[in-house]
Design an enzyme around this catalytic site. Structure first.
Site, mmCIF file in Angstrom:
data_model
loop_
_atom_site.group_PDB
_atom_site.id
_atom_site.type_symbol
_atom_site.label_atom_id
_atom_site.label_comp_id
_atom_site.label_asym_id
_atom_site.label_seq_id
_atom_site.Cartn_x
_atom_site.Cartn_y
_atom_site.Cartn_z
ATOM 1 N N ASP A 341 7.905 -6.553 34.383
ATOM 2 C CA ASP A 341 6.747 -7.433 34.197
ATOM 3 C C ASP A 341 6.752 -7.883 32.735
ATOM 4 O O ASP A 341 7.684 -7.552 31.989
ATOM 5 C CB ASP A 341 5.448 -6.686 34.537
ATOM 6 C CG ASP A 341 5.135 -5.561 33.543
ATOM 7 O OD1 ASP A 341 5.967 -5.303 32.638
ATOM 8 O OD2 ASP A 341 4.070 -4.943 33.665
ATOM 9 N N ASP A 343 4.133 -7.744 29.393
ATOM 10 C CA ASP A 343 2.865 -7.179 28.915
ATOM 11 C C ASP A 343 2.431 -7.892 27.640
ATOM 12 O O ASP A 343 3.220 -8.049 26.711
ATOM 13 C CB ASP A 343 3.047 -5.686 28.609
ATOM 14 C CG ASP A 343 3.627 -4.928 29.783
ATOM 15 O OD1 ASP A 343 2.877 -4.619 30.710
ATOM 16 O OD2 ASP A 343 4.853 -4.664 29.780
ATOM 17 N N ASP A 431 0.812 -8.428 32.699
ATOM 18 C CA ASP A 431 -0.341 -7.576 32.366
ATOM 19 C C ASP A 431 -0.941 -8.056 31.051
ATOM 20 O O ASP A 431 -0.208 -8.321 30.095
ATOM 21 C CB ASP A 431 0.096 -6.106 32.174
ATOM 22 C CG ASP A 431 0.515 -5.443 33.483
ATOM 23 O OD1 ASP A 431 0.121 -5.936 34.555
ATOM 24 O OD2 ASP A 431 1.245 -4.439 33.414
#
Ligand code: CTP
Ligand code: MN
Ligand code: MN
Length: 507
Positions: A341, A343, A431
């Site tokens: 992902d 962040d 995120d």
């Protein structure tokens, strides 16, 4: 302690035919004649390795004769080995390869005699007459191992891993223990992997691990197998186990943890189509998005994609709050080229506006049509409720877990997607966390990771300094007060630790 004297072996010339090669093992490599030095290796290991090599078609001589072409030793003290060799050696010693056990393990792994490389050689370091003694060159490890700390926060761990063959095996074991809810063993293998990742050298023999912390009997047994056979049978068994494979598959879906995966497995479900066809299963919103975008979000995110997302988030922030800041954190801040992902940590100088900032960003992304999934969690942060005596997996800051649509045209060099994908976009997990400015250093530290590095920072603080650290604060139990920090360097300094750069935190 009793030391057996070094007794030179009786020299006896043997013709090749007399050399003991068991009849059942077919000789495949006539030109290579191996001799295993028993010193340090021990008799039983020597006979085990002899049988192993012979079963693979190698000629292993029992006696050090002129026929020997490759002498293999586990003795890392080059000078004493050479002293012994010279005393009992055949005349052709200068032509013989005197090799570390790594040559042997490489050969076993390849199933044929490995090409001799410098790293395999045990150099003769005996001083020639009249010259001062030269320092003993140790085969491995080249650095003193006594200095390796049991805490990841006292080690510098870059992305260059010299011990992948072991750490990959450990990670499979750790995951398997995690699936079996055995936290202790899981952590033991994660710690062991982390220690080996920090070494600037490759472990070539078990002897080299002698002074390393966090390596227990079980880990060493695995390493031994990997050294001998190039693989661990325990790991092979796990990898071919149906339950492990199924749990691994299920937990690869966004929103599916080990508990849910286990529940589905116990119901007899084995594939995604089994799950999607089962009408009694209710998928939550996160899991639905996980399945919907599975192909995209199970594929790694590239650094170019991460940087393009930073521009997009930057744009969404600055359209509303020009004074706010956006910074890349997580694995990409540690220098990784790929991540699962992206962040980001965002912050505004106006205290108390953190929630608003995130909601504005989410709004902006939605208006651009980029928001495919959003799980927003408002801040529950309250300084009055600190310090936390028990570490909680989640911090209390305002945060959101997103799936965003990323257009190929926005990414330098294009998307990291499968060939033949002509959609021109992909879904990416993102995120965002938004701490109050005075908590920024603690949040940045925690979100930069790695998980193991942060775990050991907290363990070090508690055990060595009587301090409590988490993503929110650092509390000194001796002085009964919170310690302020505006940068990560301040936190390291409070803990009496040398500063470790983000790219050295890949524990
Ligand atoms: N983290 C955290 N609190 C959360 C979520 C994550 O403190 N609620 C921390 C994790 O402990 C980790 C870091 O944020 O240290 C990044 O988490 P994650 O994205 O899961 O891992 P990465 O190290 O970025 O690895 P990857 O590149 O695979 O994403
Ligand atoms: Mn990440
Ligand atoms: Mn993350």
């Amino acid at each position: 302690m009793f030391h057996a004297p070094i007794v030179p072996r009786a020299r006896k010339r043997l013709r090749p035919a007399e050399c003991s090669v068991p009849r059942h093992d077919e000789v495949k490599f006539e030109d290579v004649r191996v001799y295993l030095v028993e010193r340090k290796m021990g008799r039983s290991r020597r006979s085990f390795l002899t049988q192993l090599a012979r079963s693979k078609g190698f000629v292993v001589e029992d006696i050090l004769s002129d026929e020997v072409t490759h002498v293999v030793s586990e003795d890392s003290h080059a000078s004493s080995l050479w002293k012994w060799l010279k005393e009992c050696a055949p005349k052709n010693l200068p032509d013989v390869n005197v090799l570390d056990i790594s040559w042997f393990t490489d050969s076993m792994r390849e199933g044929r005699p490995a090409a001799v490389e410098t790293r395999h050689l045990i150099q003769d370091t005996l001083p020639t007459e009249g010259s001062p003694p030269t320092p003993v060159a140790t085969v491995s490890p080249p650095t003193p191992v006594a200095t390796v700390s049991q805490y990841a926060c006292q080690r510098r761990t870059t992305l260059e891993n010299h011990n992948k063959i072991f750490t990959e095996a450990f990670e499979v074991l750790a995951e398997s223990y995690e699936f079996n809810m055995n936290e202790g063993q899981c952590l033991a293998f994660r710690r062991a992997a982390s220690v080996l990742k920090s070494l600037p050298w490759a472990v070539l023999s078990l002897g080299a691990t002698q002074d390393l912390p966090c390596l227990g009997q079980h880990t060493k047994k695995v390493m031994e197998e990997v050294l001998y056979y190039g693989r661990s049978f325990e790991v092979d068994n796990i990898l071919s186990d149906e339950r492990f494979q199924t749990l691994k598959l299920f937990t690869s879906v966004f929103g599916v943890g080990p508990k849910t995966a286990e529940k589905w497995y116990c119901r007899g479900l084995r594939s995604f189509s089994d799950i999607l066809a089962d009408r009694s299963i209710h998928l939550n919103r996160m899991q639905q998005s996980g399945f919907l975008h599975y192909g995209d979000i199970s594929r790694a995110v590239s650094k170019a994609e991460a940087l393009s997302l930073r521009n997009i988030i930057d744009g969404a922030v600055h359209a509303i709050t020009p004074a706010a800041a956006v910074a890349l954190t997580g694995g990409f801040r540690r220098g990784k080229e790929f991540g699962h992902d992206v962040d980001f940590i965002v912050t505004t100088p106006e205290l108390g506006k953190e929630d608003r900032l995130l909601l504005n960003i989410i709004d902006g992304l939605k208006r651009q049509g980029l928001l495919l999934y959003c799980d927003y969690q408002a801040s529950t942060f309250d300084m009055a409720k600190l310090p936390n005596h028990r570490f909680k997996a989640m911090d209390n800051f305002s945060k959101c877990f997103l799936i965003l649509r990323l257009e190929s045209s926005q990414v330098e060099g294009g998307l990291h997607s499968v060939e033949g994908d002509s959609r021109g976009w992909r879904a990416v997990r993102v995120d965002l966390v938004s701490p109050p400015l005075d908590r920024y250093a603690f949040a940045l530290m925690g979100w930069t990771g790695s998980r193991q590095f942060q775990r050991d920072l907290r363990r070090f603080a508690r055990a060595e300094r009587r301090m409590l650290l988490d993503n929110h604060a650092l509390y000194d139990k001796n002085k009964k007060e919170f310690l302020a920090a505006s940068t990560e360097k301040d936190i390291f300094a409070h803990l009496g630790l040398e500063y470790i750069e983000p790219w050295q935190r890949n524990a």
